[in-house]
Design an enzyme around this catalytic site. Structure first.
Site, short mmCIF file in Angstrom:
data_model
loop_
_atom_site.label_atom_id
_atom_site.label_comp_id
_atom_site.label_asym_id
_atom_site.label_seq_id
_atom_site.Cartn_x
_atom_site.Cartn_y
_atom_site.Cartn_z
CG ASP A 12 3.64 -7.45 3.59
OD1 ASP A 12 4.48 -6.96 2.82
OD2 ASP A 12 3.33 -8.65 3.58
CG ASP A 175 3.40 -12.11 5.49
OD1 ASP A 175 3.74 -10.96 5.16
OD2 ASP A 175 3.76 -13.12 4.87
#
Length: 226
Positions: A12, A175
């Site tokens: 990400d 995350d």
């Protein structure tokens, strides 16, 4: 620890590789000022990011995670934000500690890397270039590459297909709960960082396969698995 030794790692962008909130909050506040509305500040924006700029703009307008603003106001605000953020999406953003070292170690080990983000492509490519990490990624799947984005598994499955890797041999690093949900639905392993943007919640509550404090720890984790 249940994650397999991967043949591909997808990572990400916002909240995992780059702390982009300073640029996002600057752009949100300039948007709000242009609309004659109160600014929101970095602390609020840090709680609101993670689901794409469209949802961020809606949260800024309403001050709520899920509420929908008046459609005409939203369209005006989104256009304003896009124009402002286009010119302010790299100057205040920074790599998280250990990111470059982690990417370098993965690259040296021959790991195939992709970046999967909900950020639109027009902002993703300049940010990766500005942070000087674009060369690490064989593939970038942005928030508008496909009709659906995380937490839908489609971007992860698309990347696996492009790499010709089975989902069980793939790892997602993120995350947020969106990353966990997307990875689970796609059949990927999932490792999460303890920092980043998860709407103020401890990422451990989402039960990823493993949690690390820095991307620099990822190569060592994978060696343990091997």
């Amino acid at each position: 620890m249940t994650i397999p030794q991967p043949k591909m790692v997808l990572i990400d962008l916002d909240g995992t590789l780059v702390d982009s909130v300073p640029d996002l909050s600057f752009s949100v506040d300039r948007m709000m000022e242009a609309l004659g509305m109160p600014t929101r500040g970095e602390a609020n924006v840090r709680l609101w990011v993670g689901n794409g700029v469209e949802r961020l703009v809606k949260r800024a307008l309403t001050g709520d995670m899920e509420a929908e603003p008046e459609p005409d106001l939203y369209e005006r605000a989104l256009a304003l934000f896009m124009d402002i953020y286009r010119d302010n999406n790299t100057g205040r953003s920074r790599l998280y500690p250990g990111v470059r070292e982690g990417l370098e170690a993965l690259a040296e080990a021959g790991m195939r890397l992709g970046c999967v983000t909900n950020k639109p492509a027009r902002f993703t490519a300049p940010l990766l270039r500005a942070m000087d990490i674009d060369h690490f990624f064989e593939l970038v799947v942005a928030g508008d590459t496909l009709p659906r984005k995380k937490p839908d598994p489609a971007p992860l499955l698309y990347a696996a297909h492009q790499f010709d890797v089975h989902p069980k041999d793939a790892l997602m690093v993120g995350d947020s709960r969106s990353d966990v949900k997307a990875a689970r639905a796609a059949g990927f392993g999932i490792v999460c960082v303890t920092y980043g943007y998860n709407h103020g919640q401890d990422i451990r509550e989402q039960k990823p396969d493993s949690v690390i404090d820095s991307l620099e720890q990822l190569p060592g984790l994978m060696e343990q698995i091997a």
